[in-house]
Design a protein around this motif. Structure first.
Motif, PDB file in Angstrom:
ATOM      1  N   ARG A   1      -2.279  18.515 -16.927  1.00 44.12           N
ATOM      2  CA  ARG A   1      -1.711  19.746 -16.344  1.00 44.12           C
ATOM      3  C   ARG A   1      -0.196  19.716 -16.275  1.00 44.12           C
ATOM      4  NH1 ARG A   1      -5.856  20.803 -11.360  1.00 44.12           N
ATOM      5  NH2 ARG A   1      -7.625  21.385 -12.660  1.00 44.12           N
ATOM      6  N   LEU A   2       0.360  18.561 -15.944  1.00 46.54           N
ATOM      7  CA  LEU A   2       1.815  18.468 -15.818  1.00 46.54           C
ATOM      8  C   LEU A   2       2.504  18.730 -17.160  1.00 46.54           C
ATOM      9  CD1 LEU A   2       3.796  17.983 -13.548  1.00 46.54           C
ATOM     10  CD2 LEU A   2       3.796  15.567 -14.116  1.00 46.54           C
ATOM     11  N   TRP A   3       1.879  18.319 -18.255  1.00 46.05           N
ATOM     12  CA  TRP A   3       2.434  18.589 -19.580  1.00 46.05           C
ATOM     13  C   TRP A   3       2.443  20.091 -19.843  1.00 46.05           C
ATOM     14  CZ3 TRP A   3       0.651  20.332 -24.448  1.00 46.05           C
ATOM     15  CH2 TRP A   3       1.495  20.033 -25.518  1.00 46.05           C
ATOM     16  N   TRP A   4       1.365  20.773 -19.461  1.00 44.08           N
ATOM     17  CA  TRP A   4       1.311  22.229 -19.612  1.00 44.08           C
ATOM     18  C   TRP A   4       2.321  22.919 -18.692  1.00 44.08           C
ATOM     19  CZ3 TRP A   4      -0.442  24.547 -23.649  1.00 44.08           C
ATOM     20  CH2 TRP A   4      -1.460  23.958 -24.401  1.00 44.08           C
ATOM     21  N   ALA A   5       2.572  22.355 -17.521  1.00 43.94           N
ATOM     22  CA  ALA A   5       3.609  22.905 -16.642  1.00 43.94           C
ATOM     23  C   ALA A   5       4.971  22.808 -17.328  1.00 43.94           C
ATOM     24  CB  ALA A   5       3.624  22.172 -15.305  1.00 43.94           C
ATOM     25  N   GLY A   6       5.211  21.697 -18.019  1.00 46.06           N
ATOM     26  CA  GLY A   6       6.450  21.560 -18.788  1.00 46.06           C
ATOM     27  C   GLY A   6       6.543  22.594 -19.885  1.00 46.06           C
ATOM     28  N   ILE A   7       5.439  22.829 -20.585  1.00 48.76           N
ATOM     29  CA  ILE A   7       5.402  23.869 -21.622  1.00 48.76           C
ATOM     30  C   ILE A   7       5.706  25.232 -20.996  1.00 48.76           C
ATOM     31  CG2 ILE A   7       3.874  25.140 -23.196  1.00 48.76           C
ATOM     32  CD1 ILE A   7       4.506  22.583 -24.445  1.00 48.76           C
ATOM     33  N   GLY A   8       5.086  25.503 -19.854  1.00 47.21           N
ATOM     34  CA  GLY A   8       5.325  26.784 -19.172  1.00 47.21           C
ATOM     35  C   GLY A   8       6.780  26.965 -18.774  1.00 47.21           C
TER      36      GLY A   8
ATOM     37  N   GLY B   1      11.460  21.670 -17.833  1.00 51.11           N
ATOM     38  CA  GLY B   1      10.337  21.525 -18.761  1.00 51.11           C
ATOM     39  C   GLY B   1      10.440  20.265 -19.596  1.00 51.11           C
ATOM     40  N   TYR B   2      11.650  19.953 -20.074  1.00 50.30           N
ATOM     41  CA  TYR B   2      11.845  18.735 -20.864  1.00 50.30           C
ATOM     42  C   TYR B   2      11.472  17.490 -20.057  1.00 50.30           C
ATOM     43  CZ  TYR B   2      14.664  21.558 -24.114  1.00 50.30           C
ATOM     44  OH  TYR B   2      15.105  22.501 -24.995  1.00 50.30           O
ATOM     45  N   VAL B   3      11.923  17.465 -18.817  1.00 47.52           N
ATOM     46  CA  VAL B   3      11.668  16.289 -17.971  1.00 47.52           C
ATOM     47  C   VAL B   3      10.180  16.146 -17.664  1.00 47.52           C
ATOM     48  CG1 VAL B   3      12.079  15.292 -15.682  1.00 47.52           C
ATOM     49  CG2 VAL B   3      13.974  16.209 -17.003  1.00 47.52           C
ATOM     50  N   LEU B   4       9.510  17.256 -17.351  1.00 47.09           N
ATOM     51  CA  LEU B   4       8.074  17.171 -17.077  1.00 47.09           C
ATOM     52  C   LEU B   4       7.321  16.641 -18.295  1.00 47.09           C
ATOM     53  CD1 LEU B   4       7.268  20.446 -15.087  1.00 47.09           C
ATOM     54  CD2 LEU B   4       7.420  18.111 -14.227  1.00 47.09           C
ATOM     55  N   GLN B   5       7.626  17.168 -19.461  1.00 42.73           N
ATOM     56  CA  GLN B   5       6.932  16.707 -20.663  1.00 42.73           C
ATOM     57  C   GLN B   5       7.233  15.238 -20.959  1.00 42.73           C
ATOM     58  OE1 GLN B   5       7.879  19.735 -23.694  1.00 42.73           O
ATOM     59  NE2 GLN B   5       5.669  20.055 -23.678  1.00 42.73           N
ATOM     60  N   GLN B   6       8.467  14.842 -20.779  1.00 41.10           N
ATOM     61  CA  GLN B   6       8.836  13.448 -21.047  1.00 41.10           C
ATOM     62  C   GLN B   6       8.129  12.508 -20.091  1.00 41.10           C
ATOM     63  OE1 GLN B   6      11.090  11.454 -18.940  1.00 41.10           O
ATOM     64  NE2 GLN B   6      10.901   9.724 -20.320  1.00 41.10           N
ATOM     65  N   ARG B   7       8.039  12.886 -18.820  1.00 39.61           N
ATOM     66  CA  ARG B   7       7.377  12.014 -17.837  1.00 39.61           C
ATOM     67  C   ARG B   7       5.905  11.846 -18.162  1.00 39.61           C
ATOM     68  NH1 ARG B   7       9.707  10.155 -13.390  1.00 39.61           N
ATOM     69  NH2 ARG B   7       7.759  10.139 -12.243  1.00 39.61           N
ATOM     70  N   VAL B   8       5.255  12.909 -18.594  1.00 34.87           N
ATOM     71  CA  VAL B   8       3.844  12.809 -18.947  1.00 34.87           C
ATOM     72  C   VAL B   8       3.684  11.978 -20.220  1.00 34.87           C
ATOM     73  CG1 VAL B   8       1.815  14.115 -19.669  1.00 34.87           C
ATOM     74  CG2 VAL B   8       3.217  14.952 -17.803  1.00 34.87           C
ATOM     75  N   ALA B   9       4.556  12.180 -21.182  1.00 37.17           N
ATOM     76  CA  ALA B   9       4.450  11.461 -22.456  1.00 37.17           C
ATOM     77  C   ALA B   9       4.640   9.958 -22.274  1.00 37.17           C
ATOM     78  CB  ALA B   9       5.459  12.010 -23.453  1.00 37.17           C
ATOM     79  N   THR B  10       5.423   9.550 -21.299  1.00 33.84           N
ATOM     80  CA  THR B  10       5.633   8.110 -21.088  1.00 33.84           C
ATOM     81  C   THR B  10       4.381   7.409 -20.584  1.00 33.84           C
ATOM     82  OG1 THR B  10       6.489   8.438 -18.850  1.00 33.84           O
ATOM     83  CG2 THR B  10       8.104   8.342 -20.643  1.00 33.84           C
TER      84      THR B  10
END
Length: 140
Positions: free
Chosen positions: A45-52, A16-25
């Motif tokens: 959607r990928l940010w929400w996948a990280g949240i999930g 989840g951390y990695v998905l959110q970081q990749r989207v945030a960049t």
């Protein structure tokens, strides 16, 4: 069982951390430290996948804490850094460098030493203080 649940929680948290970081960049730098950044991320959607993934990890961490003490579960959860390193490397199509691998080995060794030497165990649970619970719920 606690080791399986704890490591699975760490795996999910790291992912989840990695998905959110990749989207945030990919967000514009002009949105940095503004509410616009959060609004932009909420449309991905990928940010929400990280949240999930992080919610699943937190739920599993809660289950692990029901199975064992904090002294045992928290070191297991710290392995999310190792999983995040691996996921980030795979998603970036790169191999981790010597410094990253050295840090991961050091973290793993420290975790093993802590569990082996510390011999974590539970202590008797104190009686819940209903007044404190009501105040905490009210504050939240």
């Amino acid at each position: 069982m606690v080791f399986l649940v704890g490591i699975t929680a760490a795996l999910s948290l790291g992912f989840g951390y990695v998905l959110q970081q990749r989207v945030a960049t990919t967000a514009p730098l002009s949105d940095l430290l503004t509410f616009r950044l959060l609004l932009d991320l909420m449309h991905r959607r990928l940010w929400w996948a990280g949240i999930g993934a992080m919610v699943i990890g937190d739920l599993l961490a809660g289950l692990a804490l029901q199975l064992a003490s904090v002294a045992l579960v928290e070191p297991l959860l710290s392995t999310n850094l190792l999983f995040a390193l691996a996921f980030a490397a795979v998603l970036a199509g790169q191999r981790p460098g010597a410094h990253e691998i050295g840090g991961a080995v050091l973290l793993s060794a420290a975790l093993g030493v802590f569990i082996a030497v510390g011999n974590p165990h539970s202590s008797p649970a104190p009686r819940p203080n209903n007044a404190v619970i009501v105040i905490a719920v009210g504050a939240v």
